[in-house]
Write a protein that holds these residues in place. Structure first.
Motif, PDB file in Angstrom:
ATOM      1  N   LYS A   1       0.826  -1.208   0.000  1.00 53.91           N
ATOM      2  CA  LYS A   1       0.000   0.000   0.000  1.00 53.91           C
ATOM      3  C   LYS A   1       0.866   1.266   0.000  1.00 53.91           C
ATOM      4  N   ARG A   2       0.689   2.071  -1.042  1.00 58.06           N
ATOM      5  CA  ARG A   2       1.556   3.245  -1.172  1.00 58.06           C
ATOM      6  C   ARG A   2       0.718   4.477  -1.520  1.00 58.06           C
ATOM      7  N   ALA A   3       0.967   5.560  -0.775  1.00 57.74           N
ATOM      8  CA  ALA A   3       0.249   6.811  -1.054  1.00 57.74           C
ATOM      9  C   ALA A   3       0.842   7.466  -2.299  1.00 57.74           C
ATOM     10  N   TYR A   4       0.027   8.245  -2.964  1.00 61.92           N
ATOM     11  CA  TYR A   4       0.528   9.068  -4.073  1.00 61.92           C
ATOM     12  C   TYR A   4       1.243  10.250  -3.442  1.00 61.92           C
ATOM     13  N   ASN A   5       2.556  10.275  -3.630  1.00 61.79           N
ATOM     14  CA  ASN A   5       3.360  11.301  -2.984  1.00 61.79           C
ATOM     15  C   ASN A   5       4.280  11.903  -4.035  1.00 61.79           C
ATOM     16  N   PRO A   6       3.782  12.921  -4.743  1.00 63.18           N
ATOM     17  CA  PRO A   6       4.471  13.353  -5.953  1.00 63.18           C
ATOM     18  C   PRO A   6       5.756  14.149  -5.753  1.00 63.18           C
ATOM     19  N   GLY A   7       6.063  14.558  -4.547  1.00 65.38           N
ATOM     20  CA  GLY A   7       7.298  15.342  -4.355  1.00 65.38           C
ATOM     21  C   GLY A   7       7.143  16.745  -4.912  1.00 65.38           C
ATOM     22  N   HIS A   8       8.276  17.354  -5.259  1.00 65.83           N
ATOM     23  CA  HIS A   8       8.232  18.742  -5.730  1.00 65.83           C
ATOM     24  C   HIS A   8       7.591  18.816  -7.103  1.00 65.83           C
ATOM     25  N   TRP A   9       6.828  19.862  -7.305  1.00 66.55           N
ATOM     26  CA  TRP A   9       6.174  20.088  -8.594  1.00 66.55           C
ATOM     27  C   TRP A   9       7.233  20.297  -9.687  1.00 66.55           C
ATOM     28  N   PHE A  10       7.021  19.705 -10.820  1.00 61.15           N
ATOM     29  CA  PHE A  10       7.837  20.012 -12.002  1.00 61.15           C
ATOM     30  C   PHE A  10       6.984  19.792 -13.232  1.00 61.15           C
TER      31      PHE A  10
END
Ligand SMILES: Cc1cc2nc3c(=O)[nH]c(=O)nc-3n(C[C@H](O)[C@H](O)[C@H](O)COP(=O)(O)OP(=O)(O)OC[C@H]3O[C@@H](n4cnc5c(N)ncnc54)[C@H](O)[C@@H]3O)c2cc1C
Length: 448
Positions: free
Chosen positions: A313-322
């Motif tokens: 189970k993994r959350a959507y964790n997009p990090g810094h916007w690019f």
């Protein structure tokens, strides 16, 4: 064997499918009403412009799908019966699922303009839109003028496409400067100039009022809110996109603008997920919008969901916007947040440098008190994603960014470099005395 059914064969659906296959032996079915095989939507323009054939937009060979046991169904899903875990296709065929992934993308906006359904009026989103454009605007003999309505990334692509066949183009943009809801004013102004230099008749601060029909039901002119009538044979509607989710009505799946999902891309119904352009986050992540209609988001969501579906189970964790795009021949990249004047927060300050002659510029956002680096936009200079991402994570300040800016440059060898000029402009504006460091490959690859 668990059956995963994916509606939509765009970047999000296909990424999810590929990763589920890598991680498991589950039965996977991908349904699309648009094309037999996955293709790169962002490359559609190059087909019209003659740079590639449609087949070249398909990243995988046709045998790839069978070899990897990814079953492809060409059909339109008209109903989702969540109680019985089945889909009903327009053809009346029914497909049962154990887990369902909705990855149905977007559709072009239409705002109820009179004449919006006339012949010759179209959006630019799908393969079918591309085929329609080929029929509506094969050359400047058939299409004497096109009017494009809506000044975003797709609008400018459509203008470039039509100009490549020397079709005269009028571009109606509601804003007072191109894309100034997103771009800071220096950049937006530069793009205005660039559009005009490409012989595109840019009309800012202008709205479409109505499209007028000829006696055969074809568009023959548009009328603007400034009272001008512009004769044309093609009208391109590029005023944004909205999630393509109408077929979900009555399914019990919660929708807002898009399909409502939590951080794990789960909907309100068990075993039903949504990813990509059609998904809407219940709670926006950081400064991101709840619906993010961009390529990289679809890819990241597809990867995250594949993990969840396969038991990690993994959350959507997009990090810094690019993101990256292009305005005619100017490449644009953005990392972190550089807001336009319209949405800029009080503490956000901008440093802007523009080349005196060419259409090359950089805007760097930083915190006005702490000088923390918040984001960068570049036009005509390529930057290295990993370095900027690292600086954002490390919360570097502006002096550091200026000092090591050469490390971030990603232009090919022998391209002109502008970092010295950028740093010198920064020094003069802020009475600083920063010396630009030589690019160091050791530093660049130290943490990657
Ligand atoms: C011309 C153009 C240029 C772009 N350029 C850029 C760019 O430079 N950078 C960037 O980040 N983004 C860009 N984008 C946006 C980017 O392409 C999208 O964000 C991305 O393709 C969305 O992927 P997706 O998988 O969510 O949906 P999509 O690619 O839209 O795929 C969804 C698929 O599902 C199918 N479908 C929908 N409903 C049903 C149904 N009921 N039954 C069966 N099939 C269905 C659709 O027909 C479609 O094939 C561009 C978009 C366009 C149109």
């Amino acid at each position: 064997m668990e059956h995963i059914v994916i509606i939509g064969n765009g970047i999000s659906g296909i990424t999810a499918a590929r990763h589920i296959r890598k991680l498991s032996d589950k039965k996977i079915t991908i349904i699309s009403a648009e094309s037999n095989y996955f293709f790169s939507r962002t490359a559609l323009m190059y087909v019209y412009m003659g740079h590639m054939k449609f087949e070249h937009t398909q990243p995988y060979e046709n045998w790839f799908w069978k070899k990897n046991r990814l079953d492809l169904v060409n059909g339109y899903v008209s109903k989702v019966d969540t109680a019985n875990k089945k889909l009903i296709l327009k053809s009346s065929e029914e497909i049962k699922y154990d887990k369902l992934i909705i990855a149905t993308g977007s559709k072009s906006n239409k705002f109820g303009w009179p004449g919006q359904d006339l012949k010759g009026v179209q959006g630019l989103y799908s393969k079918q839109d591309l085929e329609l454009l080929e029929a509506n605007a094969p050359n400047s003999e058939v299409c004497k003028r096109a009017v494009i309505v809506g000044g975003g990334l797709i609008g400018i692509e459509l203008a470039e496409m039509l100009r490549s066949r020397e079709i005269p183009v009028t571009f109606l943009v509601r804003e007072t400067s191109f894309w100034n809801g997103v771009l800071p004013k220096g950049e937006s102004r530069m793009i205005n100039e660039h559009i005009l230099e490409h012989h595109i008749d840019l009309k800012l601060d202008t709205n479409l009022k109505e499209i007028i029909s000829d006696e055969k039901g074809w568009a023959k002119a548009v009328v603007t809110d400034k009272g001008e009538t512009i004769p044309c044979t093609v009208v391109g509607l590029t005023a944004g996109v909205t999630p393509n989710i109408d077929f979900l009505k009555g399914s019990g799946i919660e929708t807002g603008k898009g399909v409502k999902v939590n951080n794990f891309l789960e909907t309100n119904i068990a075993d039903v997920y949504a990813i990509g352009d059609c998904a809407e986050q219940h709670d926006a992540i950081g400064s991101r919008r709840p619906v993010e209609a961009v390529w990289y988001t679809g890819r990241m969501m597809g990867e995250a969901l594949a993990q969840t579906i396969c038991g990690n189970k993994r959350a959507y964790n997009p990090g810094h916007w690019f993101n990256s795009a292009k305005f005619l021949d100017i490449e644009y990249q953005t990392y972190g947040w550089v807001f336009s004047e319209k949405s800029k927060k009080d503490q956000e300050q901008h440093f802007h440098w523009r080349h005196p002659k060419e259409k090359i510029c950089v805007t760097i956002a930083f915190h006005k008190d702490t000088k923390q680096f918040l984001g960068i936009n570049t036009f005509g200079i390529r930057m290295r994603h990993e370095i900027l991402d690292r600086w954002l994570t490390e919360k570097r300040n502006m002096d550091y960014v200026m000092e090591y800016l050469k490390d971030a440059n990603f232009d090919p060898e022998f391209y002109a470099q502008y970092e010295e000029n950028i740093v010198s402009h920064y020094n003069s504006l802020y009475s600083a005395n920063i010396a630009s460091r030589k690019k160091s490959w050791k530093r660049i690859f130290s943490n990657i």
